[in-house]
Design a protein around this motif. Sequence first.
Motif, PDB file in Angstrom:
ATOM      1  N   PHE A 113      -5.349  19.224 -31.197  1.00 25.49           N
ATOM      2  CA  PHE A 113      -4.610  20.361 -30.651  1.00 25.49           C
ATOM      3  C   PHE A 113      -4.526  20.271 -29.127  1.00 25.49           C
ATOM      4  CE2 PHE A 113      -5.558  21.955 -34.803  1.00 25.49           C
ATOM      5  CZ  PHE A 113      -4.565  22.888 -35.090  1.00 25.49           C
ATOM      6  N   ASP A 114      -3.395  20.674 -28.598  1.00 20.94           N
ATOM      7  CA  ASP A 114      -3.213  20.826 -27.169  1.00 20.94           C
ATOM      8  C   ASP A 114      -2.984  22.295 -26.845  1.00 20.94           C
ATOM      9  OD1 ASP A 114      -3.352  18.078 -26.259  1.00 20.94           O
ATOM     10  OD2 ASP A 114      -1.438  17.774 -27.280  1.00 20.94           O
ATOM     11  N   VAL A 115      -3.259  22.658 -25.611  1.00 19.76           N
ATOM     12  CA  VAL A 115      -3.020  24.024 -25.170  1.00 19.76           C
ATOM     13  C   VAL A 115      -1.560  24.134 -24.758  1.00 19.76           C
ATOM     14  CG1 VAL A 115      -3.646  25.817 -23.514  1.00 19.76           C
ATOM     15  CG2 VAL A 115      -5.411  24.298 -24.433  1.00 19.76           C
ATOM     16  N   ALA A 116      -0.812  24.942 -25.506  1.00 16.23           N
ATOM     17  CA  ALA A 116       0.615  25.110 -25.233  1.00 16.23           C
ATOM     18  C   ALA A 116       0.881  26.252 -24.269  1.00 16.23           C
ATOM     19  CB  ALA A 116       1.373  25.353 -26.538  1.00 16.23           C
ATOM     20  N   GLY A 117      -0.089  27.152 -24.108  1.00 11.17           N
ATOM     21  CA  GLY A 117       0.110  28.284 -23.209  1.00 11.17           C
ATOM     22  C   GLY A 117      -1.175  29.057 -23.014  1.00 11.17           C
ATOM     23  N   ARG A 118      -1.185  29.868 -21.975  1.00 11.51           N
ATOM     24  CA  ARG A 118      -2.341  30.703 -21.634  1.00 11.51           C
ATOM     25  C   ARG A 118      -1.839  32.125 -21.407  1.00 11.51           C
ATOM     26  NH1 ARG A 118      -7.632  30.250 -19.413  1.00 11.51           N
ATOM     27  NH2 ARG A 118      -7.575  28.015 -19.852  1.00 11.51           N
ATOM     28  N   LEU A 119      -2.506  33.090 -22.037  1.00 10.26           N
ATOM     29  CA  LEU A 119      -2.126  34.497 -21.942  1.00 10.26           C
ATOM     30  C   LEU A 119      -3.132  35.209 -21.046  1.00 10.26           C
ATOM     31  CD1 LEU A 119      -1.489  34.997 -25.782  1.00 10.26           C
ATOM     32  CD2 LEU A 119       0.161  34.281 -24.035  1.00 10.26           C
ATOM     33  N   PRO A 120      -2.766  35.486 -19.796  1.00  6.58           N
ATOM     34  CA  PRO A 120      -3.743  36.001 -18.827  1.00  6.58           C
ATOM     35  C   PRO A 120      -4.290  37.379 -19.228  1.00  6.58           C
ATOM     36  CG  PRO A 120      -1.772  35.184 -17.712  1.00  6.58           C
ATOM     37  CD  PRO A 120      -1.455  35.254 -19.180  1.00  6.58           C
ATOM     38  N   GLY A 121      -5.623  37.472 -19.286  1.00  4.66           N
ATOM     39  CA  GLY A 121      -6.282  38.743 -19.539  1.00  4.66           C
ATOM     40  C   GLY A 121      -5.912  39.393 -20.855  1.00  4.66           C
ATOM     41  N   ALA A 122      -5.526  38.587 -21.853  1.00  2.00           N
ATOM     42  CA  ALA A 122      -4.983  39.154 -23.087  1.00  2.00           C
ATOM     43  C   ALA A 122      -6.055  39.696 -24.031  1.00  2.00           C
ATOM     44  CB  ALA A 122      -4.149  38.104 -23.820  1.00  2.00           C
ATOM     45  N   PHE A 123      -7.323  39.330 -23.799  1.00  2.00           N
ATOM     46  CA  PHE A 123      -8.390  39.751 -24.709  1.00  2.00           C
ATOM     47  C   PHE A 123      -9.442  40.524 -23.930  1.00  2.00           C
ATOM     48  CE2 PHE A 123     -12.363  39.083 -27.117  1.00  2.00           C
ATOM     49  CZ  PHE A 123     -11.953  39.520 -28.373  1.00  2.00           C
ATOM     50  N   ARG A 124      -9.851  41.667 -24.481  1.00  2.00           N
ATOM     51  CA  ARG A 124     -10.885  42.481 -23.859  1.00  2.00           C
ATOM     52  C   ARG A 124     -12.220  42.143 -24.501  1.00  2.00           C
ATOM     53  NH1 ARG A 124      -8.665  46.975 -24.696  1.00  2.00           N
ATOM     54  NH2 ARG A 124      -9.963  47.690 -26.431  1.00  2.00           N
ATOM     55  N   HIS A 125     -12.978  41.296 -23.810  1.00  2.00           N
ATOM     56  CA  HIS A 125     -14.260  40.804 -24.322  1.00  2.00           C
ATOM     57  C   HIS A 125     -15.331  41.866 -24.091  1.00  2.00           C
ATOM     58  CE1 HIS A 125     -17.791  38.189 -24.744  1.00  2.00           C
ATOM     59  NE2 HIS A 125     -16.998  37.294 -25.318  1.00  2.00           N
ATOM     60  N   PRO A 126     -16.233  42.083 -25.064  1.00  2.00           N
ATOM     61  CA  PRO A 126     -17.225  43.154 -24.908  1.00  2.00           C
ATOM     62  C   PRO A 126     -18.218  42.931 -23.768  1.00  2.00           C
ATOM     63  CG  PRO A 126     -17.695  41.831 -26.864  1.00  2.00           C
ATOM     64  CD  PRO A 126     -16.348  41.418 -26.376  1.00  2.00           C
ATOM     65  N   GLU A 148     -17.609  40.034 -21.168  1.00  2.00           N
ATOM     66  CA  GLU A 148     -16.973  39.346 -20.050  1.00  2.00           C
ATOM     67  C   GLU A 148     -15.790  40.111 -19.462  1.00  2.00           C
ATOM     68  OE1 GLU A 148     -18.311  36.655 -18.887  1.00  2.00           O
ATOM     69  OE2 GLU A 148     -19.790  36.447 -20.494  1.00  2.00           O
ATOM     70  N   GLY A 149     -15.412  41.222 -20.102  1.00  4.94           N
ATOM     71  CA  GLY A 149     -14.232  41.939 -19.642  1.00  4.94           C
ATOM     72  C   GLY A 149     -12.955  41.247 -20.097  1.00  4.94           C
ATOM     73  N   ARG A 150     -11.899  41.403 -19.329  1.00  2.00           N
ATOM     74  CA  ARG A 150     -10.619  40.812 -19.725  1.00  2.00           C
ATOM     75  C   ARG A 150     -10.629  39.304 -19.468  1.00  2.00           C
ATOM     76  NH1 ARG A 150      -6.079  45.275 -17.773  1.00  2.00           N
ATOM     77  NH2 ARG A 150      -6.881  46.993 -19.071  1.00  2.00           N
ATOM     78  N   VAL A 151     -10.415  38.551 -20.538  1.00  2.00           N
ATOM     79  CA  VAL A 151     -10.374  37.096 -20.442  1.00  2.00           C
ATOM     80  C   VAL A 151      -9.059  36.604 -21.026  1.00  2.00           C
ATOM     81  CG1 VAL A 151     -12.884  36.915 -20.585  1.00  2.00           C
ATOM     82  CG2 VAL A 151     -11.523  36.750 -22.676  1.00  2.00           C
ATOM     83  N   ASP A 152      -8.726  35.362 -20.727  1.00  2.00           N
ATOM     84  CA  ASP A 152      -7.469  34.784 -21.215  1.00  2.00           C
ATOM     85  C   ASP A 152      -7.572  34.406 -22.688  1.00  2.00           C
ATOM     86  OD1 ASP A 152      -6.769  35.036 -18.588  1.00  2.00           O
ATOM     87  OD2 ASP A 152      -6.578  32.873 -18.194  1.00  2.00           O
ATOM     88  N   ALA A 153      -6.422  34.300 -23.312  1.00  2.00           N
ATOM     89  CA  ALA A 153      -6.319  33.735 -24.659  1.00  2.00           C
ATOM     90  C   ALA A 153      -5.386  32.532 -24.596  1.00  2.00           C
ATOM     91  CB  ALA A 153      -5.787  34.762 -25.646  1.00  2.00           C
ATOM     92  N   LEU A 154      -5.681  31.531 -25.426  1.00  2.00           N
ATOM     93  CA  LEU A 154      -4.904  30.301 -25.435  1.00  2.00           C
ATOM     94  C   LEU A 154      -4.002  30.238 -26.659  1.00  2.00           C
ATOM     95  CD1 LEU A 154      -7.686  27.704 -24.509  1.00  2.00           C
ATOM     96  CD2 LEU A 154      -6.327  29.151 -22.982  1.00  2.00           C
ATOM     97  N   VAL A 155      -2.833  29.637 -26.482  1.00  2.00           N
ATOM     98  CA  VAL A 155      -1.973  29.245 -27.594  1.00  2.00           C
ATOM     99  C   VAL A 155      -2.171  27.745 -27.776  1.00  2.00           C
ATOM    100  CG1 VAL A 155       0.380  29.122 -28.475  1.00  2.00           C
ATOM    101  CG2 VAL A 155      -0.311  31.041 -27.021  1.00  2.00           C
TER     102      VAL A 155
END
Length: 301
Positions: A274-287, A289-296
């Motif tokens: 798998f390759d990283v096709a995209g990054r979603l800035p701050g898309a996930f609210r981690h309990p 770490e706070g807001r972190v990115d999610a990868l496509v």
Amino acid sequence: MRGPVRDTAAMIAGMAPVLRQGRFAFVETQDAALLARAFAVVREDEGTTAILPVGLAADAGLDTSLPMACITLTVQSALDGVGLTAAVSQALAAAGIPCNVVAGARHDHLFVPAARAEAALSLLQRRAAPEVPPLPDPVPGITIRPATPADDDAIWAILKPAIEAGDSFAADPGGGRAGAFAYWRPPGAENFVAEIGSRILGTCYLKPNHAGGGAHVANAGYCTAPEARGRGIARALLAHSLQEARSRGFAAMQFNFVVETNTRAIDTWVQAGFDVAGRLPGAFRHPREGRVDALVMHRRL
């Protein structure tokens, strides 16, 4: 003898990354004996940094808390060549893998955290030769089969701690059993379970990523029982789902939302092609770490 390569495409295609043996530490020292044995030395206004083998640094009482692996790009890249450093750093950065580049007269040397060395190497190999990667081999001793209604209690026992932790799945942590199964069994999904002996230790789903014009790309999710982590369950489920997706005529597999702090999963997916096709800035609210990115993440089948 062939001279240095300047052409950007030729440098990238011919980078031929090699993972060196051993681990290294970046340390500050003025010890002449240590500097003489360093892989590289950088002198700055604030002090002198040596890249030392971890064992040597530890024996000297220096900080070795962040061991690094070295990947050498064996192409002889020209010092005035353009694009190689950008290509490798972008590929690694997309997967959240830190990279420190040290260039010699002949080669570039990439220092990455030792725990992520194999994933980094896999990414760079595919960046150099982006053909369809082979499917991963099945994991011996693990049986994958379609789930049945009789498996629901076992599947819930696996999903419950992962979803309630709220740190890797974009599902309601308080949704209970009904919410978990709604998340794990979206329309068009089929569930599978992984067994060692007769004990169910993992589960996954497989489905089209989208309907209509997007139905030729598969999507999947994986969950392993806490007590079975490190036993190859996720790798076995992944290998099975990729083979199953190919056999059903899917052209690719895509993961839409991989939380960037889940580095163990990211590295498993990367090493499976798998390759990283995209990054979603701050898309996930981690309990924690706070807001972190999610990868496509995406790979062709």
